[in-house]
Scaffold this active site. Sequence first.
Site, PDB file in Angstrom:
ATOM      1  N   TYR A  29       0.839  -1.197   0.000  1.00 11.41           N
ATOM      2  CA  TYR A  29       0.000   0.000   0.000  1.00 11.41           C
ATOM      3  C   TYR A  29       0.876   1.250   0.000  1.00 11.41           C
ATOM      4  O   TYR A  29       0.665   2.180  -0.787  1.00 11.41           O
ATOM      5  CB  TYR A  29      -0.923   0.000   1.224  1.00 11.41           C
ATOM      6  CG  TYR A  29      -1.698   1.290   1.369  1.00 11.41           C
ATOM      7  CD1 TYR A  29      -2.782   1.568   0.541  1.00 11.41           C
ATOM      8  CD2 TYR A  29      -1.317   2.239   2.319  1.00 11.41           C
ATOM      9  CE1 TYR A  29      -3.476   2.766   0.661  1.00 11.41           C
ATOM     10  CE2 TYR A  29      -2.005   3.433   2.442  1.00 11.41           C
ATOM     11  CZ  TYR A  29      -3.081   3.694   1.606  1.00 11.41           C
ATOM     12  OH  TYR A  29      -3.753   4.887   1.719  1.00 11.41           O
ATOM     13  N   GLU A  51     -11.358   6.203   4.910  1.00  8.30           N
ATOM     14  CA  GLU A  51     -10.744   7.130   5.859  1.00  8.30           C
ATOM     15  C   GLU A  51     -11.696   7.405   7.013  1.00  8.30           C
ATOM     16  O   GLU A  51     -11.278   7.530   8.161  1.00  8.30           O
ATOM     17  CB  GLU A  51     -10.342   8.432   5.162  1.00  8.30           C
ATOM     18  CG  GLU A  51      -9.203   8.299   4.168  1.00  8.30           C
ATOM     19  CD  GLU A  51      -7.866   7.927   4.797  1.00  8.30           C
ATOM     20  OE1 GLU A  51      -7.720   8.036   6.033  1.00  8.30           O
ATOM     21  OE2 GLU A  51      -6.961   7.521   4.043  1.00  8.30           O
ATOM     22  N   TRP A  59      -4.760   2.355  10.555  1.00  7.33           N
ATOM     23  CA  TRP A  59      -5.073   2.210   9.137  1.00  7.33           C
ATOM     24  C   TRP A  59      -4.918   0.773   8.664  1.00  7.33           C
ATOM     25  O   TRP A  59      -5.692   0.298   7.828  1.00  7.33           O
ATOM     26  CB  TRP A  59      -4.194   3.146   8.309  1.00  7.33           C
ATOM     27  CG  TRP A  59      -4.384   2.957   6.830  1.00  7.33           C
ATOM     28  CD1 TRP A  59      -3.471   2.509   5.938  1.00  7.33           C
ATOM     29  CD2 TRP A  59      -5.587   3.185   6.073  1.00  7.33           C
ATOM     30  NE1 TRP A  59      -4.015   2.438   4.670  1.00  7.33           N
ATOM     31  CE2 TRP A  59      -5.313   2.851   4.727  1.00  7.33           C
ATOM     32  CE3 TRP A  59      -6.860   3.637   6.406  1.00  7.33           C
ATOM     33  CZ2 TRP A  59      -6.269   2.953   3.723  1.00  7.33           C
ATOM     34  CZ3 TRP A  59      -7.819   3.731   5.396  1.00  7.33           C
ATOM     35  CH2 TRP A  59      -7.510   3.397   4.079  1.00  7.33           C
TER      36      TRP A  59
END
Length: 200
Positions: A29, A51, A59
């Site tokens: 990522y 988000e 995350w």
Amino acid sequence: MTSDAPAVPFAAPVATRCFGDGDPLYEAYHDTEWGVPVHGERELLERVALEGFQSGLAWITVLRKRPAFRSAFADFDPATVARFGDDDVARLLADVGIVRNRAKIEATIANARAVLALEEQGRSLDEVFWSHAPDRSAHVRPATWADVPPVTAESRALARELKSLGFRFIGPTTAYAAMQACGLVDDHLATCPVVLARSA
């Protein structure tokens, strides 16, 4: 004074990523997505939704659940998600593969409806998002995370406009995280191997 010990060749320090080292999913990522420009209604709706779901969590937690999120939210197709009703909310709240938070689920549905409302006005989420990209012609790449702001004037303006258009769960901090993720800003640190590879 001399020594019989063999000489040790100098080893340059190994550059570490801004984040994600040690986890293959996180590394991929970081290396291929974070900070790369993202366009398109579905793609931007997904990033805004994720988000929002990430708020209060790490995350990597959301990243690991992204395939389940995509399945649960019809690959974030705005027209499909906008039609979700109470039965879909109940289904999503029972889905152990995603983050089961009613406010965030309902916000994602409301955001899909806001995307369609924009289209009816002859506008797009892509246009709104990218109109808030800052001029970084004189940008100095951050040396440490302490140099990266949590919010900016642009992220405040983006959050304010999105809220005025009916988007939910999008404050200035979440907006800035989305701007980073979608490449409106590139906050890779100066010592990041991604940056070093680009300049090689």
